[in-house]
Design a protein around this motif. Structure first.
Motif, PDB file in Angstrom:
ATOM      1  N   PRO A 392      30.825  -0.997 -15.492  1.00  0.00           N
ATOM      2  CA  PRO A 392      29.806  -1.865 -14.873  1.00  0.00           C
ATOM      3  C   PRO A 392      28.660  -2.214 -15.810  1.00  0.00           C
ATOM      4  N   ASP A 393      28.383  -1.372 -16.815  1.00  0.00           N
ATOM      5  CA  ASP A 393      27.277  -1.660 -17.729  1.00  0.00           C
ATOM      6  C   ASP A 393      27.782  -2.059 -19.106  1.00  0.00           C
ATOM      7  N   ARG A 394      29.004  -2.585 -19.165  1.00  0.00           N
ATOM      8  CA  ARG A 394      29.542  -3.030 -20.450  1.00  0.00           C
ATOM      9  C   ARG A 394      28.606  -4.056 -21.076  1.00  0.00           C
ATOM     10  N   VAL A 395      28.349  -3.935 -22.380  1.00  0.00           N
ATOM     11  CA  VAL A 395      27.479  -4.881 -23.077  1.00  0.00           C
ATOM     12  C   VAL A 395      28.163  -6.248 -23.126  1.00  0.00           C
ATOM     13  N   ARG A 396      27.483  -7.244 -22.587  1.00  0.00           N
ATOM     14  CA  ARG A 396      28.013  -8.604 -22.555  1.00  0.00           C
ATOM     15  C   ARG A 396      27.156  -9.583 -23.356  1.00  0.00           C
ATOM     16  N   ALA A 397      25.919  -9.196 -23.640  1.00  0.00           N
ATOM     17  CA  ALA A 397      25.017 -10.044 -24.418  1.00  0.00           C
ATOM     18  C   ALA A 397      24.380  -9.193 -25.507  1.00  0.00           C
ATOM     19  N   LEU A 398      24.390  -9.701 -26.725  1.00  0.00           N
ATOM     20  CA  LEU A 398      23.841  -8.964 -27.864  1.00  0.00           C
ATOM     21  C   LEU A 398      22.925  -9.879 -28.662  1.00  0.00           C
ATOM     22  N   ILE A 399      21.708  -9.420 -28.901  1.00  0.00           N
ATOM     23  CA  ILE A 399      20.760 -10.098 -29.782  1.00  0.00           C
ATOM     24  C   ILE A 399      20.708  -9.303 -31.077  1.00  0.00           C
ATOM     25  N   VAL A 400      20.892  -9.965 -32.202  1.00  0.00           N
ATOM     26  CA  VAL A 400      20.878  -9.317 -33.512  1.00  0.00           C
ATOM     27  C   VAL A 400      19.670  -9.823 -34.287  1.00  0.00           C
TER      28      VAL A 400
END
Length: 709
Positions: A392-400
């Motif tokens: 349910p808390d899988r990372v779907r958005a990543l800011i680098v």
């Protein structure tokens, strides 16, 4: 200099922690030349090859002058940053509404650390998201240092300094080539060759531990070349000699150590003969080195990323710290404090211990392996699994921000698969790096000579109390944005307040960069106008602070040198199975002058040959049946790569060396080869920080088939 469109500006480089002073010649609005500033009180005119190519990093053909957005066809097209911010905020809002805040992650790269305002504002935005998924390059190359403080505790009186030491030990670092940020001890960061030679001229004994006779080892009084990956055993052996021969500092240990007898018992069987058998270091050399270090009156053992990225890295770092502790290499009550705070707030030094907190046993727990946060961060080695593993808390958005995880993280195939699977990937980068090429949005930021800045966050790396302020040297292209301002706009578009230097920023009247820098330095001890009036930097007078006595409530705290989990790790290091016969060589990391991580690897003509060769000892090359310049295959349990073989007699037999962060995701593009194809979890990971082995990797090398030569 002659005409109105030609001028020289004083500034400082922001490619690494050294922050060398520079003179920048500008012609027609473009940087023509970067020179070392001989009037700079710290770097004294020193620059490195990549620093001198600063103009190429600002004006190179691959420099982004506008932000980019991925199209439906997979290509990128220009987009106004204001539109990009609005779109990113909308997509983040949708992801959080559907999956919760922990579906959003921030990855903070090395280059973020060299812009004073970016880190605080990136963290301010991230805090507003409510997510726990914070990652950085610290947890992929030096998190063992954090593990040490969590398990051992920290002495708060301060560390001894290189400038007045008579012995110094360097392990896992080659500062003559790459500045030794180390533990923030200010050792050998600026003008490294001169610093080391001057130290030896005044009588300092220099000890270097490295499997290669590096450029730094060539300047040493003692060079030990252990088998790669056996540093922990070597330091256990050094401690054995120090304790068995009563060379330790009884006064310091009696006052600040809680379990010296447990440490002595744990290393009692790790005598020099055992070290010789396991590390390939002569037993007499082990004894002699321990005596030289322990009999010095002042001086520390300091480490770099080479130690932190290898097998048993948490144990190795712990034993390096234990060597400093038992030899009492810290400042005592009444001594002048190591107060390098100039722009930042002064923190009083006290002759007391902050006890082990073991925060890693209580922080946020990831569903990936049950790993917990360490100092508020999750290990970057699990980022790919955080993206790929269902939950349910899988990372779907990543800011680098200021990083290139596509090039830097282990298990390159998995990392690329994870980044490609994200619902939203945003990369703040002045170039189309590997990570940027996979991103949905690439935010084009200003580069170092296009923004004002100061050295506040670099103060721990200076040898003396020093600060420098610089204005922008050249105007930025109209389509770029300061990194910090992007995060402020993103917070505003997301309906989040942004707090900086203790105050909430007004998005309707945002401060200028100069105002932000002044706010950040508001608790410093140098007047802002004095900083403005010192273009070559301000060398502050000693503060007069001394190491104070312990607070009454803290006087009973003690350092823990051999807790149970460290003892178990030592046993494991002493009983390691021999490498599989199919992988007879060990691949180790080496740094180069021309690049820092992935920055500089693609500047034309900067890296000799523009590739990432595999260096081997000439005798190993003969055994393999290859010659200098021939293409070879390098195979590990995780993958296989091809590289050009180079003969290097400075290497110990059985060792191969390459550099991290080369390579490209573009088929047919030649930017060297990425070593992380060979890294992964096949050799296990460290407890606590889930650190995989990224140096001392068992490999096999063979001539490449003819079609690849």
């Amino acid at each position: 200099m002659g005409s109105s469109d030609t001028f020289r500006r004083t500034s400082f480089c922001r490619l690494c922690a050294s922050s060398c002073g520079v003179l920048v010649d500008v012609v027609d609005g473009r940087i023509d030349r970067v020179l070392g500033d001989t009037r700079h009180p710290i770097s004294g005119g020193y620059t490195c090859p990549k620093g001198r190519r600063g103009g190429d990093l600002v004006h190179g053909r691959d420099r982004l002058t506008t932000s980019m957005r991925r199209t439906a066809t997979g290509s990128h097209q220009a987009v106004a940053v204001e539109r990009a911010v609005t779109d990113i905020a909308d997509r983040l809002r949708t992801i959080v509404e559907r999956h919760g805040p922990d579906a959003v992650a921030l990855f903070m790269g090395t280059q973020q650390n060299f812009a004073a305002l970016t880190g605080p504002m990136a963290r301010a935005w991230f805090k507003g998201t409510g997510s726990h998924k914070l990652f950085s390059t610290m947890t992929i190359d030096q998190s063992a240092k954090w593990v040490v403080t969590e398990r051992m505790g920290t002495y708060l009186g301060g560390r001894q300094r290189f400038a007045d030491s008579d012995v110094w030990l360097l392990v896992g670092t080659n500062p003559v080539v790459s500045g030794n940020g180390g533990d923030g001890d200010g050792a050998v960061v600026q003008n490294p060759s001169v610093t080391l030679r001057s130290g030896r001229e005044r009588g300092l004994r220099l000890i270097v531990i490295d499997p290669r006779r590096t450029e730094t080892a060539a300047l040493a009084d003692i060079h030990l070349a252990p088998r790669p990956g056996t540093d922990a055993v070597l330091f256990a052996g050094l401690l054995h000699v120090v304790l068995a021969e009563n060379l330790y500092d009884t006064q310091f240990c009696d006052r600040h150590v809680g379990d010296l007898s447990e440490l002595a018992a744990a290393v009692s069987d790790v005598n020099p003969a055992v070290v010789q058998r396991l590390c390939d270091v002569d037993a007499d050399d082990v004894t002699a080195t321990a005596r030289v270090f322990a009999r010095g009156t002042r001086g520390m053992a300091t480490s770099g990323t080479g130690l932190c990225m290898g097998p048993h890295s948490n144990l190795a770092e712990h034993l390096v710290a234990a060597l400093n502790v038992v030899c009492g290499r810290y400042l005592r009550e009444g001594e002048p404090a190591d107060d390098r705070a100039v722009l930042m707030r002064h923190v009083p030094a006290r002759a007391e211990v902050a006890p082990p907190s073991r925060g890693h046993e209580h922080g946020f727990r990831s569903r990936v392996g049950g790993v917990r946060t360490l100092r508020g961060e999750l290990p970057s080695s699990i980022l790919a699994d955080e993206i790929l593993e269902p939950g349910p808390d899988r990372v779907r958005a990543l800011i680098v921000s200021g990083g290139n995880p596509a090039a830097a993280l282990p298990d390159r195939a998995k990392t690329l698969r994870a980044l490609r699977s994200l619902d939203l990937l945003v990369c703040v980068d002045p170039r189309m790096s590997d990570t940027a090429r996979l991103a949905d949005y690439v935010i084009a930021p200003t580069t170092m000579y296009e923004r004002p800045d100061h050295t506040a966050i670099m103060e721990p790396f200076f040898p003396q109390p020093f600060a420098q302020l610089t204005s922008a040297v050249v105007a930025p292209p109209p389509g770029v944005i300061d990194d910090w301002r992007f995060f402020l706009h993103l917070a505003t578009a997301s309906g989040q307040p942004a707090k900086f230097a203790g105050r909430i920023l007004d998005p309707t009247e945002p401060p200028t960069s100069e105002q932000m820098l002044a706010m950040m330095a508001g608790r410093g001890r140098v007047a802002w106008n004095d900083l403005i009036a010192a273009p070559h930097g301000h060398l502050a007078e000693p503060s007069g602070a001394v190491v104070g006595p312990p607070l009454a409530q803290n006087s009973g705290h003690r350092l823990q040198l051999m807790p149970d989990d460290v003892r178990r790790e030592l046993h494991a290091a002493l009983t390691d199975a021999a490498p599989a016969a199919r992988f007879p060589l060990l691949l180790t990391v080496r740094r180069i002058r021309e690049a820092v991580n992935s920055t500089g690897t693609r500047v034309p003509g900067l890296v000799p040959g523009g590739t990432n060769p595999a260096s081997l000892h000439p005798d190993d090359m003969a055994d393999i049946g290859t010659v200098d310049g021939q293409t070879v295959t390098i195979r590990s349990a995780s993958g296989v790569i091809r590289a050009i073989a180079r003969a290097d007699a400075t290497l110990a037999r059985g060792t191969v060396t390459m550099t991290h962060c080369f390579g490209s995701v573009d088929p047919g593009t030649e930017h060297g080869v990425n070593v992380n194809v060979l890294t992964g979890t096949h050799n296990g990971v460290q407890s606590i920080n889930a650190m995989p082995t990224m140096t001392a990797i068992p490999v096999a090398v063979a001539p490449a088939p003819e079609e690849y030569t």
